[in-house]
Design a protein around this motif. Structure first.
Motif, mmCIF file in Angstrom:
data_model
loop_
_atom_site.group_PDB
_atom_site.id
_atom_site.type_symbol
_atom_site.label_atom_id
_atom_site.label_comp_id
_atom_site.label_asym_id
_atom_site.label_seq_id
_atom_site.Cartn_x
_atom_site.Cartn_y
_atom_site.Cartn_z
ATOM 1 N N TYR A 31 0.691 -1.109 0.038
ATOM 2 C CA TYR A 31 -0.047 -0.138 -0.094
ATOM 3 C C TYR A 31 0.985 1.194 -0.121
ATOM 4 N N CYS A 32 1.835 1.527 0.771
ATOM 5 C CA CYS A 32 2.379 2.753 1.386
ATOM 6 C C CYS A 32 3.522 3.310 0.099
ATOM 7 N N SER A 33 3.416 4.689 -0.132
ATOM 8 C CA SER A 33 4.369 5.025 -1.091
ATOM 9 C C SER A 33 4.550 6.552 -0.358
ATOM 10 N N LEU A 34 6.040 6.867 -0.600
ATOM 11 C CA LEU A 34 6.821 8.139 -0.148
ATOM 12 C C LEU A 34 7.410 8.823 -1.176
ATOM 13 N N ARG A 35 7.247 9.764 -1.778
ATOM 14 C CA ARG A 35 8.273 10.443 -2.631
ATOM 15 C C ARG A 35 8.510 11.972 -2.092
ATOM 16 N N ILE A 36 9.818 12.257 -2.369
ATOM 17 C CA ILE A 36 10.335 13.671 -2.112
ATOM 18 C C ILE A 36 10.525 14.424 -3.394
ATOM 19 N N VAL A 37 9.934 15.522 -3.881
ATOM 20 C CA VAL A 37 10.304 16.251 -5.064
ATOM 21 C C VAL A 37 11.064 17.495 -4.731
ATOM 22 N N GLU A 38 12.008 17.556 -5.125
ATOM 23 C CA GLU A 38 12.726 19.141 -5.147
ATOM 24 C C GLU A 38 12.726 19.800 -6.476
ATOM 25 N N LEU A 39 12.186 21.189 -6.284
ATOM 26 C CA LEU A 39 11.966 21.845 -7.437
ATOM 27 C C LEU A 39 12.613 23.156 -7.360
ATOM 28 N N ARG A 109 10.872 22.032 -1.679
ATOM 29 C CA ARG A 109 10.793 20.587 -1.435
ATOM 30 C C ARG A 109 9.410 19.968 -0.922
ATOM 31 N N PHE A 110 8.789 18.766 -1.639
ATOM 32 C CA PHE A 110 7.428 18.934 -1.488
ATOM 33 C C PHE A 110 7.469 17.167 -1.313
ATOM 34 N N ALA A 111 6.597 16.755 -0.387
ATOM 35 C CA ALA A 111 6.216 15.299 -0.026
ATOM 36 C C ALA A 111 5.065 14.875 -0.740
ATOM 37 N N LEU A 112 5.313 13.865 -1.309
ATOM 38 C CA LEU A 112 4.159 12.827 -1.889
ATOM 39 C C LEU A 112 3.945 11.997 -1.182
ATOM 40 N N ALA A 113 2.834 11.604 -0.213
ATOM 41 C CA ALA A 113 2.546 10.669 0.783
ATOM 42 C C ALA A 113 1.410 9.805 -0.102
ATOM 43 N N GLY A 114 1.535 8.564 -0.211
ATOM 44 C CA GLY A 114 0.390 7.799 -0.970
ATOM 45 C C GLY A 114 0.260 6.584 -0.585
ATOM 46 N N ALA A 115 -1.033 5.986 -0.936
ATOM 47 C CA ALA A 115 -1.485 4.958 -0.602
ATOM 48 C C ALA A 115 -2.583 4.126 -1.395
ATOM 49 N N LYS A 116 -2.064 3.024 -2.014
ATOM 50 C CA LYS A 116 -2.996 2.202 -3.086
ATOM 51 C C LYS A 116 -4.416 2.211 -2.238
ATOM 52 N N CYS A 117 -5.440 2.431 -3.091
ATOM 53 C CA CYS A 117 -6.766 2.719 -2.561
ATOM 54 C C CYS A 117 -7.747 2.030 -3.627
ATOM 55 N N ASP A 246 16.106 19.666 17.085
ATOM 56 C CA ASP A 246 14.887 18.935 17.057
ATOM 57 C C ASP A 246 14.980 17.862 16.039
ATOM 58 N N MET A 247 14.028 17.071 16.135
ATOM 59 C CA MET A 247 13.937 15.912 15.131
ATOM 60 C C MET A 247 12.242 16.040 14.489
ATOM 61 N N TYR A 248 12.354 15.901 13.060
ATOM 62 C CA TYR A 248 10.999 15.899 12.387
ATOM 63 C C TYR A 248 10.998 14.560 11.945
ATOM 64 N N TYR A 249 9.753 13.777 12.006
ATOM 65 C CA TYR A 249 9.472 12.783 11.186
ATOM 66 C C TYR A 249 7.899 12.819 10.570
ATOM 67 N N LEU A 250 8.032 12.186 9.329
ATOM 68 C CA LEU A 250 6.603 12.301 8.530
ATOM 69 C C LEU A 250 6.186 10.684 8.481
ATOM 70 N N ASN A 251 4.985 10.483 9.006
ATOM 71 C CA ASN A 251 4.651 8.936 9.244
ATOM 72 C C ASN A 251 3.719 8.858 7.986
ATOM 73 N N VAL A 252 3.795 7.683 7.201
ATOM 74 C CA VAL A 252 2.948 7.453 6.102
ATOM 75 C C VAL A 252 2.231 6.124 6.451
ATOM 76 N N MET A 253 1.103 5.886 6.642
ATOM 77 C CA MET A 253 0.584 4.684 7.064
ATOM 78 C C MET A 253 -0.503 4.156 5.829
ATOM 79 N N ALA A 254 -1.184 2.803 5.897
ATOM 80 C CA ALA A 254 -1.990 2.279 5.101
ATOM 81 C C ALA A 254 -1.788 0.902 5.240
#
Length: 275
Positions: A31-39, A109-117, A246-254
């Motif tokens: 299911y889960c996907s994550l992409r980081i786009v840098e423009l 920079r942009f995160a693309l958080a995805g899930a098969k649905c 400080d620490m940042y995290y992005l959680n992506v779940m499905a």
């Protein structure tokens, strides 16, 4: 998967389009996907959503998101933010079976958080002021959770996504917890990606995933900005921030559940007085 496969160092999945590209095939799940786009300033990126729903989340900078799914065209202006530590961001939800263009005049920079649905939901804008923010834990376990696409905070078909800021020197994702079994009313089966950024030069943190069953996931990773850790199963936590950074995290779940919900089970040996 081996510990080396669970830890995804910055740049190891980079290609011409993405600084980070984790899809179900790379992760070995469904299911889960994550992409980081840098423009660069004036840059654009176009992609098709396929069988997945996606959220476009600015990490640094703002952008315009245009999406077309055959029945409607939408355009959203995302103000974004200076960086992930500065503030909550607005975001855009784009549905499966659509074409999407991201354009940024100033770059970013942009995160693309995805899930098969399964369902094709309408494209929508998520305003930053409407993102629920909570403080979780106390003392050296205090962290700030931004529930921009939590199970009860924003409507998606499968995707669940949140951001966490852990102050330097603190532990988060603690007590260790898991969500790798389907137990109605108790635990929901969810794949998960942790994506990290650390505030300040030379900062780092640590992420632990320990087995919940024989042969399960087992990794202790030193993480830096741009790294990710995959959690197909197992007890995950703690996430530990270096003092002064400080620490940042992005959680992506499905996951496969018919109901989109976040139900977790805490490690029985680490819960006394720590929730």
């Amino acid at each position: 998967m081996t510990s080396k496969e669970l830890y995804v160092a910055r740049g190891t999945t980079a290609d011409a389009n993405y600084a980070l590209d984790i899809d179900p095939k790379r992760a070995g799940w469904e299911y889960c996907s994550l992409r980081i786009v840098e423009l660069e300033p004036g840059g654009t990126h176009t992609f098709t959503t396929g069988e997945s729903e996606w959220i476009v989340l600015p990490l640094q900078g703002g952008c315009t998101v245009r999406t077309a799914d055959g029945t409607s065209d939408e355009e959203f202006q995302l103000l974004g933010r200076d960086n992930v530590f500065a503030s909550v961001s607005d975001f855009a939800y784009v549905p499966r079976d659509a074409r999407v263009q991201i354009a940024s005049g100033a770059g970013g920079r942009f995160a693309l958080a995805g899930a098969k649905c399964e369902r094709q939901l309408p494209a929508r804008y998520g305003p930053a002021p409407e993102v629920p923010v909570e403080e979780r834990g106390s003392g050296n376990r205090l962290r700030h959770v931004r529930n921009f696409a939590s199970a009860d905070g924003f409507d998606c078909d499968k995707l669940i996504a949140v951001e966490v800021i852990t102050p330097g020197g603190n532990w988060s994702s603690y007590p260790p917890h898991k969500h790798d079994e389907h137990r109605p009313g108790v635990e929901a089966e969810l794949e998960e990606i942790y994506y990290f950024e650390i505030d300040g030069p030379n900062g780092f943190g640590y992420q632990r995933v320990s087995p919940s069953r024989e042969g399960g996931s087992d990794v202790l990773a030193e993480v830096r900005s741009g790294d990710a850790v995959l959690v197909p199963d197992g007890w995950h936590g703690p996430s530990i921030a270096q003092p002064g950074h400080d620490m940042y995290y992005l959680n992506v779940m499905a996951g496969p559940g018919r109901t989109r919900e976040w139900r977790i089970c805490f490690h029985p040996e680490h819960t006394e007085g720590y929730r």
